[in-house]
Scaffold this motif. Structure first.
Motif, PDB file in Angstrom:
ATOM      1  N   ASP A  60     -10.386  -2.303   1.914  1.00 51.85           N
ATOM      2  CA  ASP A  60      -9.420  -3.225   2.624  1.00 51.85           C
ATOM      3  C   ASP A  60      -9.570  -3.155   4.120  1.00 51.85           C
ATOM      4  OD1 ASP A  60      -7.877  -3.820   0.157  1.00 51.85           O
ATOM      5  OD2 ASP A  60      -6.492  -2.632   0.363  1.00 51.85           O
ATOM      6  N   HIS A 117       0.764  -1.084   0.125  1.00 51.98           N
ATOM      7  CA  HIS A 117      -0.097  -0.033  -0.025  1.00 51.98           C
ATOM      8  C   HIS A 117       1.055   1.378  -0.028  1.00 51.98           C
ATOM      9  CE1 HIS A 117      -4.060  -2.266   1.720  1.00 51.98           C
ATOM     10  NE2 HIS A 117      -3.766  -2.451   0.481  1.00 51.98           N
ATOM     11  N   GLU A 155      -3.202 -10.176  -2.155  1.00 49.71           N
ATOM     12  CA  GLU A 155      -4.258  -9.926  -0.970  1.00 49.71           C
ATOM     13  C   GLU A 155      -5.211 -10.969  -1.136  1.00 49.71           C
ATOM     14  OE1 GLU A 155      -4.990  -5.629   0.022  1.00 49.71           O
ATOM     15  OE2 GLU A 155      -6.733  -6.189  -0.933  1.00 49.71           O
ATOM     16  N   HIS A 180      -0.525  -6.665  -6.553  1.00 46.48           N
ATOM     17  CA  HIS A 180      -0.928  -6.672  -5.090  1.00 46.48           C
ATOM     18  C   HIS A 180      -2.508  -7.345  -4.659  1.00 46.48           C
ATOM     19  CE1 HIS A 180      -1.978  -4.892  -1.529  1.00 46.48           C
ATOM     20  NE2 HIS A 180      -3.286  -4.145  -2.013  1.00 46.48           N
ATOM     21  N   TYR A 224     -11.457  -5.916   5.981  1.00 44.99           N
ATOM     22  CA  TYR A 224     -10.874  -7.231   6.309  1.00 44.99           C
ATOM     23  C   TYR A 224      -9.737  -7.026   7.390  1.00 44.99           C
ATOM     24  CZ  TYR A 224      -6.578  -6.550   3.376  1.00 44.99           C
ATOM     25  OH  TYR A 224      -5.552  -6.046   2.895  1.00 44.99           O
ATOM     26  N   HIS A 262     -10.409   2.549  -2.116  1.00 39.94           N
ATOM     27  CA  HIS A 262     -10.192   0.832  -1.956  1.00 39.94           C
ATOM     28  C   HIS A 262      -9.514   0.440  -0.480  1.00 39.94           C
ATOM     29  CE1 HIS A 262     -10.441  -3.396  -2.659  1.00 39.94           C
ATOM     30  NE2 HIS A 262      -9.034  -3.282  -2.538  1.00 39.94           N
ATOM     31  N   PHE A 263      -8.150   1.349  -0.285  1.00 33.62           N
ATOM     32  CA  PHE A 263      -7.684   0.971   0.829  1.00 33.62           C
ATOM     33  C   PHE A 263      -8.235   1.283   2.059  1.00 33.62           C
ATOM     34  CE2 PHE A 263      -3.575   2.028  -1.771  1.00 33.62           C
ATOM     35  CZ  PHE A 263      -3.510   1.079  -2.456  1.00 33.62           C
TER      36      PHE A 263
HETATM   37 FE   LIG Z   1      -4.960  -3.555  -1.054  1.00 35.75          FE
END
Ligand SMILES: [Fe+2]
Ligand SMILES: [Fe+2]
Length: 143
Positions: free
Chosen positions: A127, A25, A66, A62, A130, A122-123
Motif C-alpha cells: 500500500d 486500515h 482500494e 477494503h 501507491y 501489505h499495508f
Molecule cells: Fe490497503
C-alpha cells in the motif's frame, strides 16, 4: 504466554494520506488486535473463526474500495496491486480452512501471527507503494 500477542498501535507513519483508506486500515489493525487477544485468551475456537471470517469480509471490501480508487486515479501498477490483494485473500482463506482442523493453542498463535504479519506487510509495503502517487493532486495525474 502466547508469543504472537502484542497489540499493534496505529502511528502516523502508517498513514496513506487518504482518510477513507486510513480509516479502513485502522479498522483492520483493531480487528487483528481483537483476533490476537482472543487467541491469547484461548477463546472458543468458533469465536476465533468468526473473527477470522470478519477479517476476510472486511479485507474483501477494503480491497475492492482500494482497487476502485487506484483505477479511478490511473495508478500505473493497479493490476499488480489487485494481484497482491488476490494473493492475500487466498492466504486468508487458507488460514481459515486450516483452522477447521482440530489443533492446539500454539497452532492458533501461529495463525494469528501469520494473519497479522500478512496484513501489516501489505499495508506497509504494497500500500505504501501507491501512497506517493495518490498524494499528487488529481490534475497532475490526469495529464
Ligand atoms: Fe490497503
Ligand atoms: Fe492494498
Amino acid at each position: 504466554m502466547n508469543p504472537s500477542h502484542s497489540t499493534i498501535r496505529w502511528t502516523d507513519s502508517m498513514s496513506i494520506g487518504i482518510p477513507d483508506v486510513d480509516e479502513e486500515h485502522r479498522r483492520f489493525i483493531s480487528r487483528v488486535n481483537e483476533l490476537d487477544a482472543a487467541i491469547a485468551a484461548r477463546k472458543d475456537r468458533r469465536e476465533i473463526e468468526r473473527l477470522i471470517q470478519d477479517i476476510i469480509h472486511e479485507a474483501r471490501s477494503h480491497f475492492d474500495d482500494e482497487e476502485r480508487l487506484l483505477a479511478e486515479r490511473g495508478y500505473p501498477d493497479a493490476r499488480l496491486h489487485s494481484a497482491q490483494h488476490a494473493r492475500l485473500n487466498s492466504l486468508l482463506w487458507d488460514v481459515l480452512r486450516m483452522s477447521y482442523a482440530a489443533e492446539s493453542g500454539d497452532d492458533w498463535a501461529k495463525k494469528g501471527l501469520l494473519i497479522k504479519q500478512m496484513l501489516l506487510d501489505h499495508f506497509q509495503l504494497d500500500d505504501n507503494s501507491y501512497r506517493h502517487f495518490l498524494r499528487q493532486p488529481p490534475a497532475m495525474v490526469a495529464r
